[in-house]
Write an enzyme that holds these catalytic residues in place. Sequence first.
Site, PDB file in Angstrom:
ATOM      1  N   CYS A  16     110.032 -65.062 -13.473  1.00  0.00           N
ATOM      2  CA  CYS A  16     109.643 -63.656 -13.319  1.00  0.00           C
ATOM      3  C   CYS A  16     110.615 -62.917 -12.401  1.00  0.00           C
ATOM      4  O   CYS A  16     110.883 -63.346 -11.278  1.00  0.00           O
ATOM      5  CB  CYS A  16     108.225 -63.571 -12.761  1.00  0.00           C
ATOM      6  SG  CYS A  16     107.677 -61.877 -12.508  1.00  0.00           S
TER       7      CYS A  16
ATOM      8  N   CYS B 146     107.158 -67.161  -9.029  1.00  0.00           N
ATOM      9  CA  CYS B 146     107.140 -67.819 -10.333  1.00  0.00           C
ATOM     10  C   CYS B 146     108.577 -67.799 -10.864  1.00  0.00           C
ATOM     11  O   CYS B 146     109.268 -66.793 -10.786  1.00  0.00           O
ATOM     12  CB  CYS B 146     106.205 -67.088 -11.302  1.00  0.00           C
ATOM     13  SG  CYS B 146     104.489 -67.102 -10.745  1.00  0.00           S
TER      14      CYS B 146
ATOM     15  N   CYS C  70     106.626 -59.326  -4.860  1.00  0.00           N
ATOM     16  CA  CYS C  70     105.581 -60.329  -5.093  1.00  0.00           C
ATOM     17  C   CYS C  70     105.926 -61.580  -4.305  1.00  0.00           C
ATOM     18  O   CYS C  70     107.083 -62.005  -4.291  1.00  0.00           O
ATOM     19  CB  CYS C  70     105.485 -60.664  -6.580  1.00  0.00           C
ATOM     20  SG  CYS C  70     104.134 -61.812  -6.958  1.00  0.00           S
TER      21      CYS C  70
ATOM     22  N   SER D 265      95.124 -59.203 -14.216  1.00  0.00           N
ATOM     23  CA  SER D 265      95.854 -60.423 -14.556  1.00  0.00           C
ATOM     24  C   SER D 265      96.200 -61.158 -13.273  1.00  0.00           C
ATOM     25  O   SER D 265      96.731 -60.571 -12.333  1.00  0.00           O
ATOM     26  CB  SER D 265      97.134 -60.057 -15.313  1.00  0.00           C
ATOM     27  OG  SER D 265      97.867 -61.223 -15.618  1.00  0.00           O
TER      28      SER D 265
ATOM     29  N   CYS E  96     107.250 -57.596 -19.976  1.00  0.00           N
ATOM     30  CA  CYS E  96     106.630 -58.509 -19.010  1.00  0.00           C
ATOM     31  C   CYS E  96     107.702 -59.251 -18.233  1.00  0.00           C
ATOM     32  O   CYS E  96     108.610 -59.832 -18.819  1.00  0.00           O
ATOM     33  CB  CYS E  96     105.793 -59.558 -19.722  1.00  0.00           C
ATOM     34  SG  CYS E  96     104.512 -58.893 -20.753  1.00  0.00           S
TER      35      CYS E  96
ATOM     36  N   SER F 178      97.484 -66.065 -15.976  1.00  0.00           N
ATOM     37  CA  SER F 178      98.856 -66.460 -16.301  1.00  0.00           C
ATOM     38  C   SER F 178      98.934 -67.978 -16.215  1.00  0.00           C
ATOM     39  O   SER F 178      99.173 -68.540 -15.158  1.00  0.00           O
ATOM     40  CB  SER F 178      99.827 -65.811 -15.312  1.00  0.00           C
ATOM     41  OG  SER F 178      99.855 -64.425 -15.536  1.00  0.00           O
TER      42      SER F 178
ATOM     43  N   GLU G 132     107.179 -50.133 -10.077  1.00  0.00           N
ATOM     44  CA  GLU G 132     107.302 -49.699 -11.456  1.00  0.00           C
ATOM     45  C   GLU G 132     105.938 -49.657 -12.142  1.00  0.00           C
ATOM     46  O   GLU G 132     105.059 -50.475 -11.861  1.00  0.00           O
ATOM     47  CB  GLU G 132     108.270 -50.619 -12.207  1.00  0.00           C
ATOM     48  CG  GLU G 132     109.692 -50.369 -11.729  1.00  0.00           C
ATOM     49  CD  GLU G 132     110.740 -51.213 -12.418  1.00  0.00           C
ATOM     50  OE1 GLU G 132     111.771 -50.649 -12.818  1.00  0.00           O
ATOM     51  OE2 GLU G 132     110.549 -52.429 -12.541  1.00  0.00           O
TER      52      GLU G 132
ATOM     53  N   CYS H 194     100.325 -50.138 -17.449  1.00  0.00           N
ATOM     54  CA  CYS H 194     100.499 -51.389 -16.711  1.00  0.00           C
ATOM     55  C   CYS H 194     100.887 -51.007 -15.279  1.00  0.00           C
ATOM     56  O   CYS H 194     101.943 -50.416 -15.057  1.00  0.00           O
ATOM     57  CB  CYS H 194     101.608 -52.179 -17.404  1.00  0.00           C
ATOM     58  SG  CYS H 194     102.039 -53.698 -16.580  1.00  0.00           S
TER      59      CYS H 194
HETATM   60  N1  SAH Z   1     100.820 -61.632 -10.833  1.00  0.00           N
HETATM   61  C1  SAH Z   1      99.973 -61.340 -11.961  1.00  0.00           C
HETATM   62  C2  SAH Z   1     100.271 -60.005 -12.591  1.00  0.00           C
HETATM   63  C3  SAH Z   1     101.584 -59.953 -13.337  1.00  0.00           C
HETATM   64  S1  SAH Z   1     101.232 -59.917 -15.025  1.00  0.00           S
HETATM   65  C4  SAH Z   1     100.068 -62.477 -12.943  1.00  0.00           C
HETATM   66  O1  SAH Z   1     100.953 -63.299 -12.810  1.00  0.00           O
HETATM   67  O2  SAH Z   1      99.230 -62.569 -13.816  1.00  0.00           O
HETATM   68  C5  SAH Z   1     102.758 -60.134 -15.757  1.00  0.00           C
HETATM   69  C6  SAH Z   1     102.721 -61.181 -16.832  1.00  0.00           C
HETATM   70  O3  SAH Z   1     104.053 -61.377 -17.347  1.00  0.00           O
HETATM   71  C7  SAH Z   1     102.292 -62.517 -16.289  1.00  0.00           C
HETATM   72  O4  SAH Z   1     101.577 -63.234 -17.233  1.00  0.00           O
HETATM   73  C8  SAH Z   1     103.619 -63.155 -16.038  1.00  0.00           C
HETATM   74  O5  SAH Z   1     103.529 -64.536 -15.918  1.00  0.00           O
HETATM   75  C9  SAH Z   1     104.402 -62.735 -17.255  1.00  0.00           C
HETATM   76  N2  SAH Z   1     105.839 -62.862 -17.068  1.00  0.00           N
HETATM   77  C10 SAH Z   1     106.513 -62.912 -15.906  1.00  0.00           C
HETATM   78  N3  SAH Z   1     107.837 -63.034 -16.124  1.00  0.00           N
HETATM   79  C11 SAH Z   1     107.994 -63.041 -17.455  1.00  0.00           C
HETATM   80  C12 SAH Z   1     109.148 -63.095 -18.287  1.00  0.00           C
HETATM   81  N4  SAH Z   1     110.372 -63.170 -17.787  1.00  0.00           N
HETATM   82  N5  SAH Z   1     108.957 -63.056 -19.616  1.00  0.00           N
HETATM   83  C13 SAH Z   1     107.716 -62.942 -20.139  1.00  0.00           C
HETATM   84  N6  SAH Z   1     106.597 -62.865 -19.401  1.00  0.00           N
HETATM   85  C14 SAH Z   1     106.733 -62.907 -18.066  1.00  0.00           C
END
Ligand code: SAH
Length: 369
Positions: A136, A133, A129, A208, A349, A230, A109, A122
């Site tokens: 996510c 986490c 992935c 990021s 996000c 993050s 996406e 983005c």
């Molecule tokens: N793997 C990288 C790139 C992804 S960036 C990273 O983690 O930085 C996507 C951002 O959205 C990251 O900061 C991630 O932690 C955040 N994110 C992931 N799931 C989310 C959610 N359910 N609600 C809000 N932010 C989220």
Amino acid sequence: MTATETVQQGRSRRPPTGGPVNLVGLDRAGLEAFFAEMGEKRFRARQVMQWLHQRGVSDFEAMTDLGKALRARLGEQARVLEPEVLSEQRSADGTIKWLLGLEDGNAVETVFIPEEDRGTLCISSQAGCPLDCKFCATGYGGFQRNLAAGEIVSQVRHAQSVVGDRLTNIVFMGMGEPLLNYDAVLRAIHLLMDDCAYGLSRRRITVSTVGVVPKIAELGRDTPVNLAISLHAVTDEVRDRIVPINRTYPLERLLRACRDYPLPRGRRITFEYVMLDGVNDSPAEARRLVGLLDGIPAKVNLIPFNPFPQAEFQRSSQEAIDRFRDILLERGMVAVTRTPRGDDIDAACGQLQGRNRDAGDVSVGTEGV
Ligand code: SAH
């Protein structure tokens, strides 16, 4: 290659190796090497980059300054791979999300977020992935594979063909962890910054990362674009639980890597902090965050948790988010709450899953790539 062979390749599980080279993924050095191998002049690289990335042309026959013979040879030895647009969704707030199909049946996406003074794309760096986490949606879908540089750049090519000059900034904040696919991401950044391709300054590009510490230093040496971390927690105990890679690269090492990162002058590292009700959103944690970031030019981006079906968390209350932000502001930090964008189309996000919800598995339907 015949049409039948193309389709068969499209159905195989792995990206093809050998055969015609996808020129979209070659940066200037790569294209120069490619043309040198063909016995051609180096400046061909520049010409082809302009056709591919500035004029959006994919057909070698339309590249009129290349000469007939060279065009014919390119037709045999090279190709211009374009993703298949499996879906395009437009949010009420102007955000556009594309689900793009790759040759092997995977899909990623890409989200375009228009704002008053800029348009941010983005992009994804991996199909799925591996990081898991806990908050996510991408992690829940598992990991398929790294994207090739051409697959990263073709997200930008595609978006540009739709939104044109409105695209001004790129963030590697889509699916996947960019620093676990370092070489391809670096090549993509080269193209984003090259004046013969997208010509973006490094201030308009943000990587990021969840904190792959050794690669943060490498990125700083190779091409110090904006960095976003993050963070999401202020103790190893909580971070170990919600961001499992913290067990490998704990907070102290992560923050040391941030202190050492060669920031462009006047820039700050962005720290993303997802607001999870009762998990990481107390005033004590806000105060601790101020201490942790002491000495780092930082901007804290509070992200209200965006829900998805499997999630075990709740979004913090607006009060808790405001209180957290106010504590940071009172202590002189730069902090903003990120407004969820495109959440009506699951483009916010953490909501990117790379699946076509209506069609189920997208591993069929790659014909015509
Ligand atoms: N793997 C990288 C790139 C992804 S960036 C990273 O983690 O930085 C996507 C951002 O959205 C990251 O900061 C991630 O932690 C955040 N994110 C992931 N799931 C989310 C959610 N359910 N609600 C809000 N932010 C989220």
